[in-house]
Design a protein around this motif. Structure first.
Motif, PDB file in Angstrom:
ATOM      1  N   ASN A   1      86.064 -89.167  51.309  1.00 47.80           N
ATOM      2  CA  ASN A   1      86.334 -88.840  49.907  1.00 47.80           C
ATOM      3  C   ASN A   1      85.711 -89.894  49.004  1.00 47.80           C
ATOM      4  N   ALA A   2      85.238 -89.455  47.847  1.00 45.02           N
ATOM      5  CA  ALA A   2      84.728 -90.373  46.825  1.00 45.02           C
ATOM      6  C   ALA A   2      85.370 -89.989  45.497  1.00 45.02           C
ATOM      7  N   GLU A   3      85.677 -91.011  44.696  1.00 45.86           N
ATOM      8  CA  GLU A   3      86.260 -90.767  43.380  1.00 45.86           C
ATOM      9  C   GLU A   3      85.182 -90.288  42.412  1.00 45.86           C
ATOM     10  N   THR A   4      85.520 -89.317  41.615  1.00 50.07           N
ATOM     11  CA  THR A   4      84.607 -88.790  40.608  1.00 50.07           C
ATOM     12  C   THR A   4      85.414 -88.401  39.372  1.00 50.07           C
ATOM     13  N   HIS A   5      84.725 -88.103  38.300  1.00 52.14           N
ATOM     14  CA  HIS A   5      85.387 -87.697  37.063  1.00 52.14           C
ATOM     15  C   HIS A   5      85.041 -86.249  36.756  1.00 52.14           C
ATOM     16  N   SER A   6      85.995 -85.564  36.154  1.00 55.12           N
ATOM     17  CA  SER A   6      85.778 -84.219  35.626  1.00 55.12           C
ATOM     18  C   SER A   6      86.127 -84.243  34.153  1.00 55.12           C
ATOM     19  N   LEU A   7      85.408 -83.452  33.364  1.00 51.02           N
ATOM     20  CA  LEU A   7      85.611 -83.439  31.922  1.00 51.02           C
ATOM     21  C   LEU A   7      86.454 -82.232  31.539  1.00 51.02           C
ATOM     22  N   ALA A   8      87.545 -82.498  30.805  1.00 50.45           N
ATOM     23  CA  ALA A   8      88.431 -81.444  30.330  1.00 50.45           C
ATOM     24  C   ALA A   8      88.581 -81.565  28.824  1.00 50.45           C
ATOM     25  N   ALA A   9      89.110 -80.509  28.202  1.00 50.69           N
ATOM     26  CA  ALA A   9      89.261 -80.520  26.744  1.00 50.69           C
ATOM     27  C   ALA A   9      90.539 -79.825  26.330  1.00 50.69           C
TER      28      ALA A   9
ATOM     29  N   PRO B   1      74.577 -74.371  28.994  1.00 53.19           N
ATOM     30  CA  PRO B   1      74.231 -73.624  27.779  1.00 53.19           C
ATOM     31  C   PRO B   1      75.299 -73.802  26.689  1.00 53.19           C
ATOM     32  N   GLN B   2      74.834 -73.992  25.464  1.00 48.65           N
ATOM     33  CA  GLN B   2      75.738 -74.255  24.348  1.00 48.65           C
ATOM     34  C   GLN B   2      76.728 -73.114  24.143  1.00 48.65           C
ATOM     35  N   THR B   3      76.281 -71.870  24.356  1.00 49.28           N
ATOM     36  CA  THR B   3      77.192 -70.736  24.161  1.00 49.28           C
ATOM     37  C   THR B   3      78.349 -70.774  25.162  1.00 49.28           C
ATOM     38  N   ARG B   4      78.068 -71.205  26.397  1.00 47.29           N
ATOM     39  CA  ARG B   4      79.125 -71.277  27.407  1.00 47.29           C
ATOM     40  C   ARG B   4      80.143 -72.361  27.040  1.00 47.29           C
ATOM     41  N   VAL B   5      79.661 -73.511  26.554  1.00 47.68           N
ATOM     42  CA  VAL B   5      80.577 -74.575  26.136  1.00 47.68           C
ATOM     43  C   VAL B   5      81.421 -74.100  24.963  1.00 47.68           C
ATOM     44  N   LEU B   6      80.775 -73.448  24.008  1.00 50.02           N
ATOM     45  CA  LEU B   6      81.494 -72.964  22.824  1.00 50.02           C
ATOM     46  C   LEU B   6      82.545 -71.921  23.208  1.00 50.02           C
ATOM     47  N   ASP B   7      82.222 -71.041  24.152  1.00 50.54           N
ATOM     48  CA  ASP B   7      83.207 -70.056  24.624  1.00 50.54           C
ATOM     49  C   ASP B   7      84.427 -70.736  25.246  1.00 50.54           C
ATOM     50  N   ARG B   8      84.194 -71.840  25.976  1.00 47.94           N
ATOM     51  CA  ARG B   8      85.307 -72.533  26.631  1.00 47.94           C
ATOM     52  C   ARG B   8      86.205 -73.233  25.629  1.00 47.94           C
ATOM     53  N   ILE B   9      85.639 -73.771  24.545  1.00 49.85           N
ATOM     54  CA  ILE B   9      86.467 -74.548  23.617  1.00 49.85           C
ATOM     55  C   ILE B   9      86.949 -73.731  22.424  1.00 49.85           C
ATOM     56  N   LYS B  10      86.759 -72.427  22.459  1.00 49.79           N
ATOM     57  CA  LYS B  10      87.330 -71.554  21.427  1.00 49.79           C
ATOM     58  C   LYS B  10      88.798 -71.320  21.732  1.00 49.79           C
ATOM     59  N   GLY B  11      89.526 -70.911  20.745  1.00 46.59           N
ATOM     60  CA  GLY B  11      90.900 -70.478  20.960  1.00 46.59           C
ATOM     61  C   GLY B  11      91.907 -71.590  20.813  1.00 46.59           C
ATOM     62  N   LYS B  12      93.142 -71.251  21.141  1.00 46.45           N
ATOM     63  CA  LYS B  12      94.280 -72.136  20.931  1.00 46.45           C
ATOM     64  C   LYS B  12      94.804 -72.762  22.226  1.00 46.45           C
TER      65      LYS B  12
ATOM     66  N   GLU C   1      95.451 -75.272  25.373  1.00 45.59           N
ATOM     67  CA  GLU C   1      95.603 -76.723  25.363  1.00 45.59           C
ATOM     68  C   GLU C   1      94.824 -77.393  26.482  1.00 45.59           C
ATOM     69  N   PHE C   2      94.280 -76.634  27.431  1.00 49.02           N
ATOM     70  CA  PHE C   2      93.529 -77.242  28.526  1.00 49.02           C
ATOM     71  C   PHE C   2      92.438 -76.288  29.003  1.00 49.02           C
ATOM     72  N   VAL C   3      91.210 -76.795  29.058  1.00 51.06           N
ATOM     73  CA  VAL C   3      90.098 -76.072  29.674  1.00 51.06           C
ATOM     74  C   VAL C   3      89.216 -77.090  30.387  1.00 51.06           C
ATOM     75  N   TRP C   4      88.633 -76.679  31.492  1.00 49.98           N
ATOM     76  CA  TRP C   4      87.642 -77.514  32.162  1.00 49.98           C
ATOM     77  C   TRP C   4      86.306 -77.320  31.458  1.00 49.98           C
ATOM     78  N   ILE C   5      85.626 -78.410  31.183  1.00 49.88           N
ATOM     79  CA  ILE C   5      84.261 -78.333  30.670  1.00 49.88           C
ATOM     80  C   ILE C   5      83.303 -78.383  31.847  1.00 49.88           C
ATOM     81  N   LYS C   6      83.425 -79.419  32.695  1.00 51.10           N
ATOM     82  CA  LYS C   6      82.625 -79.513  33.910  1.00 51.10           C
ATOM     83  C   LYS C   6      83.368 -80.373  34.913  1.00 51.10           C
TER      84      LYS C   6
ATOM     85  N   GLY D   1      89.857 -84.642  21.487  1.00 55.08           N
ATOM     86  CA  GLY D   1      90.040 -83.383  22.192  1.00 55.08           C
ATOM     87  C   GLY D   1      89.480 -83.380  23.603  1.00 55.08           C
ATOM     88  N   LEU D   2      88.763 -84.440  24.006  1.00 54.74           N
ATOM     89  CA  LEU D   2      88.192 -84.525  25.356  1.00 54.74           C
ATOM     90  C   LEU D   2      88.918 -85.587  26.164  1.00 54.74           C
ATOM     91  N   TRP D   3      88.962 -85.415  27.477  1.00 51.15           N
ATOM     92  CA  TRP D   3      89.445 -86.471  28.352  1.00 51.15           C
ATOM     93  C   TRP D   3      88.855 -86.307  29.737  1.00 51.15           C
TER      94      TRP D   3
END
Length: 190
Positions: free
Chosen positions: A72-80, A102-113, A115-120, A146-148
């Motif tokens: 196992n190796a430690e890695t980071h994932s980006l959430a919003a 793609p910008q449209t895919r990121v925008l689709d993920r961060i739309k709405g109300k 409280e948690f979505v994976w970005i990558k 909004g990111l962590w």
């Protein structure tokens, strides 16, 4: 004499007002403490009794000599949290450049109300460097609003393709998909 009695009257009025205000505050505090407020109780339960998922480390796979075949190796994932992102279009454009999504895919993920979505998930060191380059992570390690970053574990096979068809693989959540990883999944999950 009349001036002193006027001052004394104003002083009594102010003292009465302060006593009344203190009485109102104390009665409200007593009401909340004794009879309770359902809305405040629900807020307290959400804050202090939340469930947090803690993932255990997946077990190692070694050969008969103790040489690691899967580690196992430690890695980071980006959430919003989309509800806390001030300027979604600008953030989507910067994330698109930094993570090659793609910008449209990121925008689709961060739309709405929500409280948690994976970005990558499972970011590479290059992607982390690009997040710093585009000022999404500052010098102190703080992210844009909004990111962590979520610490996760990534499965690594030190001998790459050596016995890959026997070793199998795992998904992003660390569950065995095929080979020894699937066959011994219950023991390796931790």
């Amino acid at each position: 004499m009349k001036a002193r009695s006027g001052e004394r009257g104003r002083l009594l009025v102010m003292m009465g007002f302060c006593a009344l205000l203190a009485g109102v505050v104390l009665s409200r505090a007593a009401w909340i403490q004794v009879w309770g407020d359902q809305r405040l109780e629900a807020m307290a339960k959400r804050q202090f009794q939340s469930k947090v998922l803690i993932r255990p480390q997946r077990g190692l796979i070694t050969d008969r000599n103790g040489e690691p075949l899967a580690v196992n190796a430690e890695t980071h994932s980006l959430a919003a949290n989309p509800s806390k992102i001030p300027n979604r279009r600008t953030l989507a454009r910067l994330l698109s450049k930094a993570l090659d999504i793609p910008q449209t895919r990121v925008l689709d993920r961060i739309k709405g109300k929500r409280e948690f979505v994976w970005i990558k998930r499972q970011l590479s060191e290059g992607e982390m460097a690009r997040l710093r380059h585009w000022k999404l992570i500052d010098q102190d390690g703080d992210l844009a609003p909004g990111l962590w970053l979520v610490n996760e574990s990534k499965r690594i096979y030190p001998h790459q393709e050596l016995a890959a068809h026997v070793m199998g693989s795992v998904n992003l959540d660390g569950d065995g998909l095929e080979g020894v990883e699937l066959w011994a999944n219950e023991r390796l999950q931790g």
